[in-house]
Enzyme design. Structure first.
Site, PDB file in Angstrom:
ATOM      1  N   HIS A  76      33.115  49.532  40.048  1.00 57.75           N
ATOM      2  CA  HIS A  76      32.888  48.277  39.311  1.00 57.75           C
ATOM      3  C   HIS A  76      33.155  47.091  40.223  1.00 57.75           C
ATOM      4  CE1 HIS A  76      37.180  47.148  38.514  1.00 57.75           C
ATOM      5  NE2 HIS A  76      37.354  48.430  38.706  1.00 57.75           N
ATOM      6  N   ARG A 103      39.519  48.213  31.850  1.00 58.85           N
ATOM      7  CA  ARG A 103      38.360  47.513  31.291  1.00 58.85           C
ATOM      8  C   ARG A 103      37.062  48.271  31.509  1.00 58.85           C
ATOM      9  NH1 ARG A 103      39.480  42.430  34.901  1.00 58.85           N
ATOM     10  NH2 ARG A 103      39.766  44.215  36.277  1.00 58.85           N
ATOM     11  N   ASP A 116      40.748  51.367  36.084  1.00 56.39           N
ATOM     12  CA  ASP A 116      40.791  50.049  35.447  1.00 56.39           C
ATOM     13  C   ASP A 116      40.555  50.165  33.933  1.00 56.39           C
ATOM     14  OD1 ASP A 116      39.871  47.387  34.493  1.00 56.39           O
ATOM     15  OD2 ASP A 116      40.087  46.858  36.610  1.00 56.39           O
ATOM     16  N   CYS A 144      36.728  45.298  41.849  1.00 55.09           N
ATOM     17  CA  CYS A 144      37.738  46.373  41.758  1.00 55.09           C
ATOM     18  C   CYS A 144      39.037  45.956  42.466  1.00 55.09           C
ATOM     19  CB  CYS A 144      37.173  47.643  42.388  1.00 55.09           C
ATOM     20  SG  CYS A 144      38.339  49.006  42.403  1.00 55.09           S
ATOM     21  N   CYS A 200      36.831  54.409  37.936  1.00 50.39           N
ATOM     22  CA  CYS A 200      38.067  53.729  38.294  1.00 50.39           C
ATOM     23  C   CYS A 200      39.040  53.752  37.112  1.00 50.39           C
ATOM     24  CB  CYS A 200      37.768  52.282  38.698  1.00 50.39           C
ATOM     25  SG  CYS A 200      39.223  51.380  39.273  1.00 50.39           S
TER      26      CYS A 200
END
Lengths: 228, 185
Positions: free
Chosen positions: A96, A44, A42, A99, A40
């Site tokens: 994750h 993090r 993202d 999400c 992803c």
């Protein structure tokens, strides 16, 4: 401040060079990762760091909600290069929990262009609506869809012609489905590894005619496209 | 002597239990019940006891959030993958997840209340509002733990495989900064 990124870069490169003076020269001369990471976007979820791999060891493709869409030219180009040129031995689809893409797809609200990108996730939610409705807590439902989405992308990959070609050539290649929790920095294996045409067929279409009769086991796996 | 007493009021878990994650959860729930007992005692105390209040604050700051992650990000999703439809565990899981969220908010309120008592060196029992907040939290927590022990842990014992338990114990340990080696290598 944007300038601080250059300062950080100077410190990072200097530290690397101090520890291993040949490091960057070696890295520049070749790229031979064993793994393709489909993760992803993202911020993090930093792929290399999570699995403790250095630059050069992980070929990475990231998009919102870690999709492996069979019509996306960007993803397909990455996949073909990874399989045919780099000859990676493992493709890891890593979602994750929590999400934002999955959450957006589940929310039913309009978010703009991203709604088109997330259409496969919404379609999957519709297919599993009955099972998902039993999960009363919304965050738990999001996490459940995050897992299902990983399995669906593993299935997409298992049926992808580039992957099928690699197996036909006898190239060793396994596809894995993992999920990561931002809250603890840990990965979970969703136990959906596919390592050849037979296991791909099993994942995509269910048990093969020649497979032994299924044993009733608590260690059930969900087949993508089926509700629990 | 006082330090020993406070230490005993909420016991430490032996690290060896990490190798048996469901026993770990059971022991952790026991510690949470000890925490609730301490909370109830502090709630009605008319004499300020900084050490006991600090112990409660530490538990709320460190132990409780970690335990919620152990369950919400590990045990519950794993259980959802393993249970059979006839287990009908989803309703309990959903209720517990909702309570975890409510707990996180309520825990902050309790912490604020306790930290305020620490700052003022005041006994919570002297203030009816504080007493109500602390007792309410402990009551809710005890009910929550009873449901987990009665429903979740027995099904987990039934449905999780030895490999599930081993991987979960490695993650429990990792969350606490400990590396357990896999036995499969």
């Amino acid at each position: 401040m944007i300038e601080s990124l250059f300062d950080n870069n100077i410190r990072w490169a200097a530290t690397r060079a101090r520890v291993d003076p040949e490091y960057f020269r070696r890295l520049a001369s070749q790229q031979s990762p064993e793994y393709l990471w489909v993760g992803c976007s993202d911020s993090r979820v930093p792929a290399n760091e999570i699995v403790g791999l250095d630059p050069g060891e992980l070929f990475v493709h990231r998009n919102v909600a870690n999709l492996a869409p069979p019509q996306d030219a960007n993803f397909l180009s990455v996949l073909q290069f990874a399989l045919e040129v780099l000859k990676v031995r493992h493709v890891i689809v890593c979602g994750h929990y929590g999400c934002g893409g999955v959450r957006a797809a589940l929310s039913g609200e309009r978010h703009g262009l991203i709604d088109h990108w997330l259409h496969p996730v919404r379609a999957m939610c519709c297919r599993h609506a009955e099972a998902l409705e039993t999960i009363v807590d919304f965050d738990a439902r999001v996490n459940d869809v995050c897992e299902r989405n990983v399995l669906a992308q593993v299935a997409n990959l298992a049926g992808n012609p580039f992957v099928q070609d690699a197996w036909r050539r006898g190239q060793p290649l396994a596809i894995h489905g993992w999920i990561y929790a931002i809250e603890d920095g840990l990965l979970r294996d969703l136990e959906t590894t596919v390592d050849g045409p037979r296991s791909a067929q099993r994942l995509l279409y269910g048990p093969l005619a020649k497979d032994p009769a299924p044993v009733v086991s608590p260690r059930r796996r969900r087949a993508p496209g089926r509700t629990r | 002597m006082t330090t020993l007493l406070i230490h005993d009021e909420i016991e430490d878990i032996p690290r060896e239990l990490m190798a048996e994650p469901l026993d770990w959860f059971f022991a952790e729930h026991f510690r949470h019940r000890q925490f609730c007992r301490l909370m109830n005692e502090v709630a009605v105390a008319h004499v300020f006891d900084g050490e006991r209040i600090t112990r409660l604050v530490e538990f709320l700051r460190n132990d409780l959030p970690l335990h919620i992650i152990d369950e919400e990000q590990d045990l519950f999703p794993l259980l959802r993958r393993r249970v059979l439809p006839e287990d009908e565990v989803e309703q309990a899981l959903g209720m517990l997840s909702a309570e975890h969220k409510a707990d996180a908010l309520a825990a902050q309120q309790v912490r604020d209340c306790l930290e305020d008592c620490l700052a003022k060196q005041a006994a919570p029992g002297m203030d009816p509002a504080s007493r109500k907040v602390l007792q309410g939290f402990a009551t809710q927590e005890l009910r929550h733990l009873a449901l987990e022990n009665a429903v979740i842990l027995p099904i987990a014992r039934l449905r999780l495989s030895p490999q599930d338990l081993e991987s979960m114990s490695r993650r429990l340990a990792a969350r606490r900064g400990i590396v357990l080696e896999s036995t499969h290598r």
